[in-house]
Design a protein around this motif. Structure first.
Motif, mmCIF file in Angstrom:
data_model
loop_
_atom_site.group_PDB
_atom_site.id
_atom_site.type_symbol
_atom_site.label_atom_id
_atom_site.label_comp_id
_atom_site.label_asym_id
_atom_site.label_seq_id
_atom_site.Cartn_x
_atom_site.Cartn_y
_atom_site.Cartn_z
ATOM 1 N N PRO A 102 65.050 78.607 -8.659
ATOM 2 C CA PRO A 102 65.950 79.054 -9.741
ATOM 3 C C PRO A 102 65.162 79.503 -10.964
ATOM 4 C CG PRO A 102 65.822 76.660 -9.676
ATOM 5 C CD PRO A 102 64.999 77.161 -8.538
ATOM 6 N N ARG A 103 65.760 80.396 -11.726
ATOM 7 C CA ARG A 103 65.115 80.850 -12.962
ATOM 8 C C ARG A 103 65.168 79.716 -13.977
ATOM 9 N NH1 ARG A 103 64.428 86.208 -13.101
ATOM 10 N NH2 ARG A 103 64.736 86.438 -15.328
ATOM 11 N N LEU A 104 64.067 79.520 -14.667
ATOM 12 C CA LEU A 104 63.953 78.366 -15.553
ATOM 13 C C LEU A 104 64.572 78.624 -16.920
ATOM 14 C CD1 LEU A 104 60.221 77.413 -14.977
ATOM 15 C CD2 LEU A 104 62.191 76.555 -13.757
ATOM 16 N N THR A 105 65.137 77.549 -17.497
ATOM 17 C CA THR A 105 65.484 77.570 -18.913
ATOM 18 C C THR A 105 64.412 76.756 -19.623
ATOM 19 O OG1 THR A 105 66.750 75.550 -18.748
ATOM 20 C CG2 THR A 105 67.948 77.606 -18.360
ATOM 21 N N ILE A 106 64.504 76.673 -20.935
ATOM 22 C CA ILE A 106 63.510 75.919 -21.692
ATOM 23 C C ILE A 106 63.455 74.461 -21.232
ATOM 24 C CG2 ILE A 106 62.863 75.146 -24.017
ATOM 25 C CD1 ILE A 106 62.630 78.105 -23.942
ATOM 26 N N ASP A 107 64.628 73.873 -20.999
ATOM 27 C CA ASP A 107 64.660 72.460 -20.575
ATOM 28 C C ASP A 107 64.060 72.281 -19.188
ATOM 29 O OD1 ASP A 107 65.704 71.583 -22.903
ATOM 30 O OD2 ASP A 107 67.802 71.687 -22.238
ATOM 31 N N ASP A 108 64.380 73.244 -18.284
ATOM 32 C CA ASP A 108 63.811 73.160 -16.929
ATOM 33 C C ASP A 108 62.292 73.176 -16.995
ATOM 34 O OD1 ASP A 108 66.379 73.340 -16.032
ATOM 35 O OD2 ASP A 108 66.285 75.496 -15.622
ATOM 36 N N LEU A 109 61.762 74.022 -17.892
ATOM 37 C CA LEU A 109 60.311 74.161 -18.009
ATOM 38 C C LEU A 109 59.689 72.820 -18.394
ATOM 39 C CD1 LEU A 109 57.906 76.228 -17.987
ATOM 40 C CD2 LEU A 109 58.273 76.477 -20.428
ATOM 41 N N LYS A 110 60.341 72.135 -19.327
ATOM 42 C CA LYS A 110 59.845 70.829 -19.764
ATOM 43 C C LYS A 110 59.847 69.828 -18.612
ATOM 44 C CE LYS A 110 60.878 70.560 -24.571
ATOM 45 N NZ LYS A 110 62.104 70.631 -25.341
ATOM 46 N N LYS A 111 60.972 69.810 -17.875
ATOM 47 C CA LYS A 111 61.087 68.866 -16.752
ATOM 48 C C LYS A 111 60.022 69.157 -15.709
ATOM 49 C CE LYS A 111 65.948 68.357 -17.095
ATOM 50 N NZ LYS A 111 67.055 69.195 -16.642
ATOM 51 N N LEU A 112 59.861 70.434 -15.417
ATOM 52 C CA LEU A 112 58.886 70.842 -14.410
ATOM 53 C C LEU A 112 57.481 70.429 -14.838
ATOM 54 C CD1 LEU A 112 58.508 72.398 -11.757
ATOM 55 C CD2 LEU A 112 58.245 74.478 -13.092
#
Lengths: 127, 607
Positions: free
Chosen positions: A2-12
Motif C-alpha cells: 500500500p502507498r504510505l502515509t506519514i504515520d505508516d512511514l513512522k510505523k514501518l
C-alpha cells in the motif's frame, strides 16, 4: 504494497529498525557481503556463493546473509562484515570463498574471530 | 571555562540508529535543569566501537562506560553519577575477561579520520531493500519537507547550510534552486530537475558508489528538491558504463513508487513527483550541463554558449535544475538535521554567504600510488596530508610523494609543498587545481609530470565534442607538442606555445570542458616546470618514464652474472655467461625496466 502515509512511514521505520539492528528476532548473526562494483570485481559473488552453500550444507537457519555496497576500502575487497548478536561487528578483508567458509565456521558458528583476515571491529563514524 | 566532567555520547552509526541523539539531548536538558550546565559538558563522539550495545557513553574523568541506555535512564544517571558521584552499576558495562582479538575500527586511520554524511549508510543497508533505508530514518526528511516546510523554507535551509555543488563547480545549491523556482514562477511553466550521474573522470567513482550503496538517498534528495523548486518531473542521467548502479537505482525507484514515495500524492499529500532514468552513451562531454540537456532531449550531446542559463531555459526550454549525485544525497540530512548542523562541518563561515566557505563533507575516490585505495568521505578543510598519509596510509614501497591530481582531467597536479593545504573549493582553485567531482590520484617519484599532462590531454582530445575551435584545435595541438616533448623532440619555445594555447582555451572555449582543459598542463608547468625544461633542453626524463629519453646499461663492475635480468628480459636484449658480467644490446631493448627490477645488486643503471 500500500502507498504510505506519514504515520505508516513512522510505523514501518519502527518495525524495520528492529530487523537491521539484530536486537529482536531469532537470528544469532548477520553476515553482510559488500557488493559494490569493486567487491564484485574482486570476487564477492563467489564469496557469497560459497557462504550460502556452506550454510545450506550445515543446515543453519538462524543466520541472516545480506548484501550491501562498497565498504570504502576498495583495495582490500572482497570484504564482509560479521555481526554476532550483542557483539561489535567485525570487518573481514581480502576474502576468498575458502576464507569465507573458514570465517563462517570459526566466527559465526564458533564465536572465534579469525584474526588473520579480520581488519577491525566496530562501526564507522557518521556525522 | 573548564568543566569538571565530560559525558562522551557515541554518535557513531550504530548508536545514532538506536537513539543516541535523543539521549544526548535528554542528558543536556537534565544537566541544565539540575543547574550543572557550567560543570558538565555533553560531547558527541565518533563510534566508540561497541555498536551492538548502543547507545553507549563514557563519563570522564571517571572512565565509566554505560551502555544500552534509554532516555528514561537519564534522570537516574544524572542524579546518581553526575550529581552525587555514585556510578550507576546497573547501567554499566561488564567487560568480558578476554582481550579484544582485533583492533577497533576507530583505531584504524583509514576509517577513523573519515566523517560519513553522504555515505552514512554505506555497508550497512541493503541497497535493494527500501525498508533498510527507512529503518535508518530514510524518507523522514521528505515527510518533513512535504508536511512541515514550505518550498521557500526548504530553499532557505539549503542556502543557510552553505551546500555547494559537489559536481565540482561549487555553485551554492540553494541559490540555484531559488533561481530555478523564480524562473518557473515568472514564466508560469513547470520546472524540471535533473541528477547528473554521468561521472566520467578517470579514476573517479564517487557517484557510482553512492548510487550503488544507497540509491534512496539520491531519490529522497531529488524529491525534496522537486518540492522546493516546484517540479513534477525529474531525470537521472547516468552513464551506461555503470550497470550495477543503474540496476539498483531502477529497483529503488520501483520500490519508492510502490510505497507512494514517488508518483501521485506522495505520502498522502497533494505533491506529485516522479523520476525517469536516462542512459548516457559514453560521451564525457555529456556531464556538462548544456550537453547533458541536449542529450536528454535526444539530440547530439554538444554544449551551447551559456549567456542564457539552464536554470532559466534548459531541458526543452524549461527551467532546469541540475545537481550532481552527491549534492542530492546531501539534501535529506540537511533537512532532517538542519542547516546549522551541516554548516558546523567544514571550513569557513557560510552563515552570511555560501561563497565564504565550504561546509559539510566531500567524498573522494582515493587512487594511484597510495596504500589504501578506496572511497572516502572527509570534512571539508582537511589537509591533503591527512588524506594521503593518514587515511591513505602513505605511498607504497616507501617511495616519495610527488604530486596529487585533483579534479579529474580538468583539475591540476599539486606538489608536496601543498600537502598542508586545506581541501576546499576555494583553496584548490587558488592553487591552480579544482575540487572537481572528487577524484584524487596520488603520484610517486616514478611519475613523469609531462607524461601525466600528456595522458590527460590525450583523454580530453578524444572527448572534445569538436563544436568550438579553441577546444578542438587547441587540444590537438597541445597533444602534438606534449607528445613531441616526451619523445625527446621538444623544441625551444614549445613550453611558451603550450602556455599561449592554454590561455586562449581558458578564455575562448564554449564550455567548461574546453576552458578547464589546459589545467593539467598549466598546473604541471606551474609546479614542475623544471621537468619540462629537462625534457626539452637536456633530452632527459628525470622520473625515468619517457622511453625515448632513457637508456638502460649494465655496470660491468657491479654485475656478478646472476642471470636474473636475462630471465626477466622478454626481448633477449641481455646476454652473458653465468658468473660473468652481462651485456645489454640497445637495439633490442624496449626499455620496459624489467631488468632494473630484477637486479639485486643495483648493477642495472637507468639514465
Amino acid at each position: 504494497m500500500p502507498r504510505l502515509t506519514i504515520d505508516d512511514l513512522k510505523k514501518l521505520r519502527e518495525q524495520a529498525a528492529g530487523t537491521i539492528t539484530l536486537r529482536s528476532g531469532a537470528a544469532r548473526a548477520r553476515v553482510t557481503i559488500h557488493m559494490g562494483t569493486c567487491g564484485i570485481a574482486a570476487g564477492a559473488r563467489e564469496v557469497m556463493a560459497a557462504l550460502l552453500k556452506e550454510i545450506e550444507a550445515q543446515g543453519v537457519t538462524d543466520v541472516i546473509v545480506t548484501t550491501s555496497g562498497c565498504a570504502g576500502l576498495c583495495s582490500r575487497e572482497p570484504m564482509a562484515t560479521v555481526e554476532l548478536r550483542s557483539q561489535a561487528p567485525v570487518k573481514y578483508v581480502n576474502l576468498t570463498p575458502d576464507g569465507m567458509v573458514r570465517v563462517f565456521r570459526a566466527h559465526v558458528l564458533g564465536g572465534e574471530v579469525v584474526t588473520e583476515s579480520a581488519l577491525a571491529a566496530g562501526c564507522e563514524t557518521t556525522g | 571555562m573548564a568543566f569538571r566532567s565530560h559525558v562522551l555520547v557515541c554518535a557513531g552509526t550504530g548508536c545514532v540508529s538506536c537513539g543516541s541523539f535523543d539521549l544526548g539531548a535528554a542528558l543536556e536538558r537534565e544537566i541544565a535543569s539540575r543547574g550543572l550546565a557550567d560543570e558538565i559538558q555533553v560531547v558527541r563522539t565518533g563510534c566508540q566501537g561497541f555498536c551492538a550495545e548502543g547507545p553507549v557513553l563514557v563519563v570522564q574523568p571517571d572512565e565509566v562506560f554505560y551502555c544500552g541506555l534509554k532516555t528514561s535512564d537519564v534522570a537516574t544517571l544524572v542524579e546518581e553519577h553526575l550529581l552525587k558521584g555514585r556510578p550507576v552499576r546497573k547501567l554499566m558495562y561488564t567487560p568480558p575477561s578476554a582481550p579484544a582479538p582485533v583492533p577497533k575500527l576507530s583505531q584504524i586511520p583509514f576509517f577513523a579520520k573519515q566523517k560519513l554524511v553522504v555515505l552514512r549508510n554505506r555497508g550497512l543497508v541493503d541497497p535493494e531493500r527500501i525498508d533498510d533505508y527507512i529503518a535508518r530514518d530514510g524518507y523522514e526528511a521528505l515527510a518533513k519537507a512535504v508536511t512541515e516546510l514550505t518550498p521557500e523554507e526548504i530553499i532557505r535551509e539549503i542556502k543557510l547550510s552553505g551546500l555547494r555543488g559537489r559536481g565540482g563547480g561549487g555553485f551554492p545549491t540553494g541559490v540555484k534552486w531559488a533561481t530555478c523556482r523564480q524562473a518557473a514562477l515568472h514564466r508560469g511553466v513547470e520546472p524540471v530537475i535533473v541528477c547528473n550521474a554521468d561521472e566520467g573522470d578517470p579514476g573517479a567513482f564517487m557517484d557510482r558508489s553512492i548510487i550503488e550503496s544507497d540509491p534512496h538517498a539520491v531519490i529522497e534528495g531529488m524529491a525534496i528538491g522537486a518540492r522546493a523548486i516546484g517540479a513534477r518531473q525529474g531525470f537521472v542521467y547516468i552513464r551506461h558504463e555503470y550497470p550495477i548502479a543503474r540496476e539498483r537505482l531502477a529497483k529503488a525507484l520501483d520500490q519508492a513508487r510502490d510505497y507512494g514515495l514517488l508518483g501521485r500524492g506522495i505520502l498522502g499529500t497533494k505533491f506529485d513527483f516522479d523520476i525517469s532514468v536516462v542512459q548516457g552513451a559514453g560521451a564525457f562531454v555529456c556531464g556538462e550541463s548544456t550537453a547533458l540537456m541536449a542529450s536528454l532531449e535526444g539530440k547530439a550531446g554538444e554544449p551551447r554558449a551559456k549567456y542564457i542559463h539552464t536554470v532559466e531555459y534548459g531541458y526543452k526550454n524549461l527551467p532546469t535544475n541540475l545537481n550532481n549525485v552527491e549534492t542530492w544525497a546531501n539534501v535529506p540530512l540537511i533537512i532532517s538535521r538542519g542547516a546549522a548542523w551541516f554548516a558546523s562541518m567544514g571550513s569557513g563561515d557560510v552563515s552570511e554567504n555560501p561563497w565564504n566557505g565550504s561546509s559539510g563533507t566531500k567524498v573522494f575516490s582515493l587512487v594511484g600510488k597510495v596504500n589504501n585505495t578506496g572511497l572516502i568521505e572527509v570534512p571539508m578543510g582537511i589537509t591533503l596530508r591527512e588524506i594521503i598519509f593518514g587515511i591513505g596510509g602513505g605511498i607504497p614501497r616507501g617511495r616519495a610523494f610527488k604530486a596529487v591530481q585533483t579534479g579529474g582531467p580538468s583539475g591540476g597536479c599539486l606538489p608536496a609543498t601543498h600537502l598542508d593545504m586545506p581541501v576546499d573549493f576555494d583553496s584548490l582553485t587558488a592553487a591552480g587545481s579544482m575540487m572537481g567531482s572528487g577524484g584524487m590520484i596520488v603520484m610517486d617519484d616514478q611519475t613523469c609530470m609531462v607524461d601525466v599532462a600528456r595522458y590527460f590531454i590525450a583523454f580530453l582530445t578524444e572527448e572534445s565534442c569538436g563544436k568550438c575551435i579553441p577546444c578542438r584545435e587547441g587540444l590537438r595541438c597541445s597533444l602534438d607538442v606534449l607528445t613531441r616533448i616526451t619523445e625527446g623532440k621538444g623544441e625551444e619555445g614549445d613550453i611558451a606555445l603550450l602556455e599561449e594555447m592554454g590561455a586562449v582555451m581558458q578564455d575562448a572555449c564554449l564550455c567548461a570542458l574546453g576552458s578547464s582543459a589546459p589545467n593539467p598542463v598549466m598546473s604541471t608547468l606551474r609546479y614542475f616546470r623544471d621537468e619540462y625544461e629537462a625534457h626539452v633542453r637536456e633530452r632527459r626524463c628525470p622520473a625515468g618514464v619517457c622511453k625515448a629519453l632513457i637508456t638502460y646499461t649494465i655496470d660491468q663492475a657491479l654485475c656478478d652474472g646472476c642471470h636474473a635480468c636475462v630471465t626477466a628480459c622478454s626481448t633477449g636484449a641481455i646476454t652473458g655467461q653465468v658468473k660473468y658480467p652481462h651485456q645489454l644490446n640497445q637495439s633490442l631493448c624496449i626499455k620496459c625496466g624489467a631488468c632494473l627490477d630484477a637486479c639485486k645488486r643495483n648493477a642495472v643503471l637507468r639514465a
